[in-house]
Design an enzyme around this catalytic site. Structure first.
Site, PDB file in Angstrom:
ATOM      1  N   MET A  77       0.550  -1.069   0.038  1.00  0.00           N
ATOM      2  CA  MET A  77      -0.072   0.093  -0.090  1.00  0.00           C
ATOM      3  C   MET A  77       0.727   0.912  -0.058  1.00  0.00           C
ATOM      4  SD  MET A  77      -2.265  -1.091  -0.037  1.00  0.00           S
ATOM      5  CE  MET A  77      -4.074  -0.260  -0.355  1.00  0.00           C
ATOM      6  N   HIS A 125      -3.841  -5.536  -9.373  1.00  0.00           N
ATOM      7  CA  HIS A 125      -4.718  -4.405  -8.671  1.00  0.00           C
ATOM      8  C   HIS A 125      -6.544  -4.799  -9.316  1.00  0.00           C
ATOM      9  CE1 HIS A 125      -6.186   0.026  -8.020  1.00  0.00           C
ATOM     10  NE2 HIS A 125      -7.364  -0.224  -8.835  1.00  0.00           N
TER      11      HIS A 125
END
Length: 187
Positions: A90, A109
């Site tokens: 992240m 993703h």
């Protein structure tokens, strides 16, 4: 043998899928190292269970992003890493890593990019009312989810799907598509 590092911040489902594909020789690489930025992340337990070396490197322990990435680079060099796979990591990757691993850092993703980049992609898809979302594997560049697309597959959003049911479908696809795509790149 090609040596692969996985960067992760969370539970580690994609990390385990990649490690398993390496172990089964579906990916011609050794999953040599996990880099994690969260000391309590579930991915660490997965690495321990799979007997894969891991290092926790927390950004808060460094004055600058450059210092943080230098610490990561030192680990990557120590383990002679050839490729990096981001799997729920992240953080945006900075110029030091991008330069050292040009065209050898890959990310997954949970959307069909360029739709729904960044955080909460599954929630974004549900909020937008789209009928199809999906999974994208792409090279990492300076932007957020803006690198060249390598592979994409769709996921149909069924009536009644919520964030949990859609996330389950997306994760199942991720765990199949990411190892398959890494195998094509590395093999």
């Amino acid at each position: 043998m090609t040596r692969l590092a996985v960067f992760a911040s969370g539970n580690g489902g994609n990390f385990e899928a990649i490690a398993s594909a390496c172990h089964k020789e579906q990916i011609q690489a050794e999953c040599s190292l996990l880099i994690c930025d969260q000391p309590s992340a579930g991915v660490i337990e997965r690495a321990q269970n799979l007997n894969i070396h891991y290092v926790v490197i927390e950004p808060k322990d460094y004055d600058t992003k450059a210092d943080y990435e230098s610490a990561i680079l030192a680990q990557l060099e120590a383990y002679k890493i050839d490729w990096i796979a981001l799997a729920g990591y992240m953080r945006l990757v900075g110029s030091q890593l991008l330069t050292a691993y040009k065209h050898r850092i890959v990310n997954i993703h949970p959307s069909l990019l360029p739709a729904f980049p960044g955080l909460r992609a599954i929630d974004q898809a549900l909020e937008a009312g789209v009928k199809v979302t999906g999974v994208t594997v792409h090279f990492v560049d300076e932007g957020m989810d803006t690198g060249s697309i390598i592979a994409q597959e769709p996921v149909t959003i069924a009536e009644g799907d919520d964030a949990e049911t859609l996330a389950d479908k997306v994760h199942q696809l991720e765990h199949r598509l990411y190892p398959k795509t890494l195998a094509k790149l590395i093999n």
